[in-house]
Write a protein that holds these residues in place. Structure first.
Motif, PDB file in Angstrom:
ATOM      1  N   TYR A   1       0.813  -1.222   0.000  1.00  0.00           N
ATOM      2  CA  TYR A   1       0.000   0.000   0.000  1.00  0.00           C
ATOM      3  C   TYR A   1       0.846   1.272   0.000  1.00  0.00           C
ATOM      4  O   TYR A   1       0.430   2.303  -0.527  1.00  0.00           O
ATOM      5  CB  TYR A   1      -0.949   0.003   1.202  1.00  0.00           C
ATOM      6  CG  TYR A   1      -2.006  -1.071   1.135  1.00  0.00           C
ATOM      7  CD1 TYR A   1      -3.029  -0.993   0.200  1.00  0.00           C
ATOM      8  CD2 TYR A   1      -1.968  -2.167   1.990  1.00  0.00           C
ATOM      9  CE1 TYR A   1      -4.004  -1.978   0.126  1.00  0.00           C
ATOM     10  CE2 TYR A   1      -2.932  -3.157   1.924  1.00  0.00           C
ATOM     11  CZ  TYR A   1      -3.946  -3.055   0.987  1.00  0.00           C
ATOM     12  OH  TYR A   1      -4.904  -4.039   0.899  1.00  0.00           O
TER      13      TYR A   1
ATOM     14  N   ASP B   1      -1.355  -7.945  -0.575  1.00  0.00           N
ATOM     15  CA  ASP B   1      -1.847  -7.922   0.805  1.00  0.00           C
ATOM     16  C   ASP B   1      -1.869  -9.361   1.318  1.00  0.00           C
ATOM     17  O   ASP B   1      -2.830 -10.100   1.112  1.00  0.00           O
ATOM     18  CB  ASP B   1      -3.243  -7.303   0.869  1.00  0.00           C
ATOM     19  CG  ASP B   1      -3.681  -7.020   2.303  1.00  0.00           C
ATOM     20  OD1 ASP B   1      -3.050  -7.549   3.230  1.00  0.00           O
ATOM     21  OD2 ASP B   1      -4.658  -6.267   2.481  1.00  0.00           O
TER      22      ASP B   1
ATOM     23  N   LYS C   1      -7.625   0.037   2.309  1.00  0.00           N
ATOM     24  CA  LYS C   1      -7.103  -0.825   3.368  1.00  0.00           C
ATOM     25  C   LYS C   1      -5.758  -0.344   3.890  1.00  0.00           C
ATOM     26  O   LYS C   1      -5.286  -0.806   4.935  1.00  0.00           O
ATOM     27  CB  LYS C   1      -6.984  -2.265   2.871  1.00  0.00           C
ATOM     28  CG  LYS C   1      -8.315  -2.977   2.703  1.00  0.00           C
ATOM     29  CD  LYS C   1      -8.129  -4.434   2.322  1.00  0.00           C
ATOM     30  CE  LYS C   1      -7.508  -5.228   3.462  1.00  0.00           C
ATOM     31  NZ  LYS C   1      -7.402  -6.681   3.123  1.00  0.00           N
TER      32      LYS C   1
ATOM     33  N   LYS D   1      -5.106   2.264   5.329  1.00  0.00           N
ATOM     34  CA  LYS D   1      -5.258   2.986   6.602  1.00  0.00           C
ATOM     35  C   LYS D   1      -4.889   2.119   7.800  1.00  0.00           C
ATOM     36  O   LYS D   1      -4.364   2.614   8.793  1.00  0.00           O
ATOM     37  CB  LYS D   1      -6.693   3.500   6.730  1.00  0.00           C
ATOM     38  CG  LYS D   1      -7.056   4.547   5.685  1.00  0.00           C
ATOM     39  CD  LYS D   1      -8.512   4.987   5.808  1.00  0.00           C
ATOM     40  CE  LYS D   1      -8.875   5.989   4.710  1.00  0.00           C
ATOM     41  NZ  LYS D   1     -10.292   6.431   4.786  1.00  0.00           N
ATOM     42  N   GLN D   2      -5.146   0.814   7.707  1.00  0.00           N
ATOM     43  CA  GLN D   2      -4.862  -0.054   8.853  1.00  0.00           C
ATOM     44  C   GLN D   2      -3.369  -0.304   9.056  1.00  0.00           C
ATOM     45  O   GLN D   2      -2.960  -0.825  10.098  1.00  0.00           O
ATOM     46  CB  GLN D   2      -5.601  -1.378   8.697  1.00  0.00           C
ATOM     47  CG  GLN D   2      -5.089  -2.270   7.587  1.00  0.00           C
ATOM     48  CD  GLN D   2      -6.015  -3.450   7.326  1.00  0.00           C
ATOM     49  OE1 GLN D   2      -7.213  -3.301   7.111  1.00  0.00           O
ATOM     50  NE2 GLN D   2      -5.466  -4.649   7.363  1.00  0.00           N
ATOM     51  N   PHE D   3      -2.546   0.095   8.062  1.00  0.00           N
ATOM     52  CA  PHE D   3      -1.101  -0.113   8.168  1.00  0.00           C
ATOM     53  C   PHE D   3      -0.330   1.188   8.401  1.00  0.00           C
ATOM     54  O   PHE D   3       0.906   1.183   8.417  1.00  0.00           O
ATOM     55  CB  PHE D   3      -0.571  -0.792   6.906  1.00  0.00           C
ATOM     56  CG  PHE D   3      -1.143  -2.164   6.670  1.00  0.00           C
ATOM     57  CD1 PHE D   3      -0.776  -3.234   7.465  1.00  0.00           C
ATOM     58  CD2 PHE D   3      -2.059  -2.377   5.654  1.00  0.00           C
ATOM     59  CE1 PHE D   3      -1.301  -4.496   7.247  1.00  0.00           C
ATOM     60  CE2 PHE D   3      -2.592  -3.634   5.423  1.00  0.00           C
ATOM     61  CZ  PHE D   3      -2.213  -4.704   6.227  1.00  0.00           C
TER      62      PHE D   3
ATOM     63  N   ASP E   1       2.438   1.256  10.913  1.00  0.00           N
ATOM     64  CA  ASP E   1       3.622   0.422  10.647  1.00  0.00           C
ATOM     65  C   ASP E   1       4.725   1.187   9.939  1.00  0.00           C
ATOM     66  O   ASP E   1       5.884   0.762   9.951  1.00  0.00           O
ATOM     67  CB  ASP E   1       3.237  -0.782   9.781  1.00  0.00           C
ATOM     68  CG  ASP E   1       2.315  -1.753  10.500  1.00  0.00           C
ATOM     69  OD1 ASP E   1       2.155  -1.608  11.725  1.00  0.00           O
ATOM     70  OD2 ASP E   1       1.760  -2.642   9.827  1.00  0.00           O
TER      71      ASP E   1
ATOM     72  N   ASP F   1      -3.766  10.329   7.089  1.00  0.00           N
ATOM     73  CA  ASP F   1      -5.002  10.081   6.348  1.00  0.00           C
ATOM     74  C   ASP F   1      -5.529  11.426   5.851  1.00  0.00           C
ATOM     75  O   ASP F   1      -5.713  12.361   6.623  1.00  0.00           O
ATOM     76  CB  ASP F   1      -6.015   9.417   7.286  1.00  0.00           C
ATOM     77  CG  ASP F   1      -7.318   9.042   6.586  1.00  0.00           C
ATOM     78  OD1 ASP F   1      -7.526   9.462   5.433  1.00  0.00           O
ATOM     79  OD2 ASP F   1      -8.128   8.342   7.216  1.00  0.00           O
TER      80      ASP F   1
END
Length: 662
Positions: free
Chosen positions: A395, A450, A632, A634-636, A639, A647
């Protein structure tokens, strides 16, 4: 004469009727409905860049996908045929490689004489008239290609692929395929009478196959410039009585000036006298279509013309069907085109929330033709080969050092050190170049690697490395390493210090050319202009986007020799990176990069793919830039440690927007 298209237009969506398209009310195209007694409507339909995607199924993510599949395109073919009094279907190349079903057939199942490849079995149900070759037809070798294509119930044409050395007269070339096909067809005119017409089809493949597949083609084949071949063969077709000539060009649209053996030559091909219409492909784009084509002289992306002639590019993976509708008129000299329309008709659309909505259902005959191989491919891609201790995703692969690229580099380095252990290059330091293949862009908001932590299956490795490239290594200097990275940094637009939310990514630069080189550390200065143009030519001698380039903790010695492991595409000159070409190659592997990754994962049992942060952007205080990635991503966010990313809300076409704080 006044155009038939001055009549009220037909609403295309009404012709499909959503998933009930097969029972929708079919309306005749205005050319068929209103042709005069001496006129006829001819509809030409194109599929292109199918890449073995028979099913609407993404084998990499192991789930259905409504944006793809020849089985869906086939459904609209039936309706589109019904709208016209006369129609022909062609394919514009790249059918044999591109997803795990292609690899399964080539590497696991194999092709014996008389076997039918699933993509050919599917195509044989649809009534194709003719096809041409794409560059990916050669990825598995000539023998495999011929075994597959011999199963087609329609012919293939290619005017610029020769068996030997080029001669002065292209019409004297010894070709692998017939250069053209002239179809004698009886068509109905506006009065219902049937009249003969001769329709010529001529095909072309990108000359760059000699670089991209040198291991399969060297000493066996040669290619000629597309436009040069067309100028020689089209007059021959006219002499043989072709009323109209249609070019099947597996080559994209490039507004640059003509150059020898140009990869994307369709614009200049359209200017060849005698060619009446042109089908294009290769770029995985849609024409007529969006702003991608703005500013290209002699290309009209609204009307769908190249040099005033009807043209179309029908996306990829079956996402669209290309349509060229010709209104023909007969006079004493034969048939001539008096009006036309061009269109790329999609198999899906997005709703207001950017959700993909299928416009058509599967065509049963196509599904049944390839069902056995589809199920075998599912079993093949679900086979575990090891484990990963952390998720693998792409991503943020274009803006930060990335785990999905990192694992490719680790595997390549592990492999090449073994291969060079007993060679004269064993003492040279090894670097590894790898690029993200699935990074959104033209592939859409779901087009990212992913892989969750846990078991890694073959489908996951194929997801990391899409292409059946083979490992190669080059021996180059530190200065050439720097220039390699300078070329790669064209991925980014120039950013003015202190500016806010500048668009970061250069949409014209493909992600597979964004090489990250592991084994060195460096920063990219976005305030600098690019050093090289798209052809690898120096355009800004004073520009240095690559800053603080270090090897082993010290500034790199520009004269020091390094071995850089990469793939056959890049080592052979693909991407036109400065001074990276076949003469620098010191190792050509028999193994694909993907097989090397599988073996590395199997050897390690459990891999740790966390990125080491060997590259980042040079700080530009008070400056921000924006880019798009999959929702998706956003969830990483947490990290990513090497850069600050925020965001920034909703993007376009299903993407999410993010802000890079420099």
């Amino acid at each position: 004469m006044s155009s038939i298209l001055d009549l009220p237009p037909v609403t295309r969506r009404s012709l499909l009727g959503g998933l009930a398209a097969t029972s929708a009310l079919i309306l005749l195209h205005p050319f068929s409905a209103h042709a005069a007694a001496n006129q006829a409507h001819l509809r030409l339909m194109e599929t292109t860049d199918i890449h073995v995607n028979v099913f609407p199924y993404d084998y990499y993510s192991d789930k259905p996908n409504d944006t793809m599949g020849l089985a869906r395109t086939a459904t609209i073919i039936d309706n589109i045929r019904a709208e016209a009094a006369n129609s022909l279907l062609i394919d514009n190349g790249d059918v044999l490689q591109g997803n795990p079903m292609g690899d399964y057939m080539a590497y696991q199942r194999g092709m014996k004489d008389g076997d039918l490849h699933p993509v050919i079995k599917a195509m044989n149900t649809l009534g194709y008239t003719v096809g041409t070759l794409g560059n990916h037809e050669f990825n598995y070798g000539l023998d495999f290609m011929f075994k597959v294509l011999n199963g087609a119930n329609f012919p293939f044409v290619c005017a610029n692929l020769t068996k030997g050395q080029l001669v002065s007269d292209p019409t004297k070339d010894e070709l692998f395929f017939k250069p053209y096909l002239i179809v004698e067809k009886t068509i109905k005119d506006g009065a219902g009478s049937e009249t003969p017409i001769k329709i010529g089809f001529i095909g072309f493949v990108p000359p760059q196959i000699m670089l991209w597949d040198i291991k399969n083609l060297e000493g066996k084949a040669q290619t000629r410039d597309i436009v040069e071949a067309a100028k020689a063969w089209v007059p021959v077709m006219k002499q043989e009585g072709a009323d109209i000539v249609i070019a099947l060009s597996h080559s994209g649209i490039d507004g640059a000036a003509p150059s020898e053996k140009m990869e994307n030559a369709s614009l200049h091909l359209a200017a060849v006298d005698g060619i009446d219409a042109i089908f294009t492909g290769h770029q995985h784009l849609v024409f007529p279509g969006p702003k991608t084509w703005d500013g290209i002289q002699n290309a009209d992306p609204v009307k769908g013309t190249l040099h005033g002639k009807p043209a179309v590019m029908a996306g990829f993976w079956g996402s669209h069907l290309g349509l060229i509708d010709l209104l023909l008129e007969k006079d004493g000299k034969g048939w001539r085109i008096v009006d036309f329309t061009s269109e790329a008709r999609p198999i899906y659309h997005r709703d207001d929330k950017k959700k993909v909505i299928a416009d058509v259902a599967d065509k049963k005959d196509v599904i049944e033709a390839a069902k056995a191989e589809h199920e075998a491919t599912l079993a093949y891609v679900r086979t575990p080969v090891g484990r990963t201790s952390a998720p693998l995703y792409s991503y943020f692969a274009l803006v930060a050092d990335d785990p999905s690229v990192q694992i490719v580099s680790q595997a390549q380095t592990w492999y090449i050190k073994q291969m060079l252990a007993d060679t004269e290059y064993k003492d040279l330091p090894v670097l590894s170049a790898a690029a993200p293949f699935k990074a959104g862009g033209r592939g859409g908001a779901d087009y990212y690697t992913d892989v969750p932590a846990g078991d890694i299956a073959i489908k996951n490795v194929a997801d990391l490395y899409l292409y059946p490239n083979t490992v190669q290594a080059v021996a180059i200097t530190g200065e050439q390493v720097k220039n390699w990275l300078e070329m790669s940094a064209a991925m980014f637009n120039e950013v003015k210090p202190g500016s806010k939310d500048t668009d970061l990514l250069n949409s014209a630069f493909p992600s597979y050319n964004f090489d990250v080189i592991d084994g060195v550390t460096y920063q990219i200065d976005l305030s600098q202009p690019r050093r090289f143009d798209d052809d690898g030519k120096l355009i800004n001698a004073d520009a240095n986007r690559i800053q603080n380039l270090q090897f082993d903790g010290k500034p790199i010695d520009l004269k020091q020799k390094f071995v850089v492991v990469t793939n056959n595409y890049r080592a052979g000159g693909g991407g036109k990176f400065p001074e990276i070409a076949a003469d620098k190659v010191v190792f050509q592997a028999p193994d694909t990069n993907r097989d090397v990754i599988v073996r590395f994962v199997h050897e390690e049992r459990t891999i740790n793919p966390s990125a080491d942060g060997n590259w980042t952007f040079k700080p530009l205080p008070g400056t921000t830039a924006v880019f798009q990635s999959g929702p998706k991503a956003k969830q990483f966010l947490a990290d990513v440690k090497s850069v600050k990313i925020e965001d920034a809300g909703e993007g376009t076409d299903g993407f999410a927007k993010f802000r890079l704080v420099l």
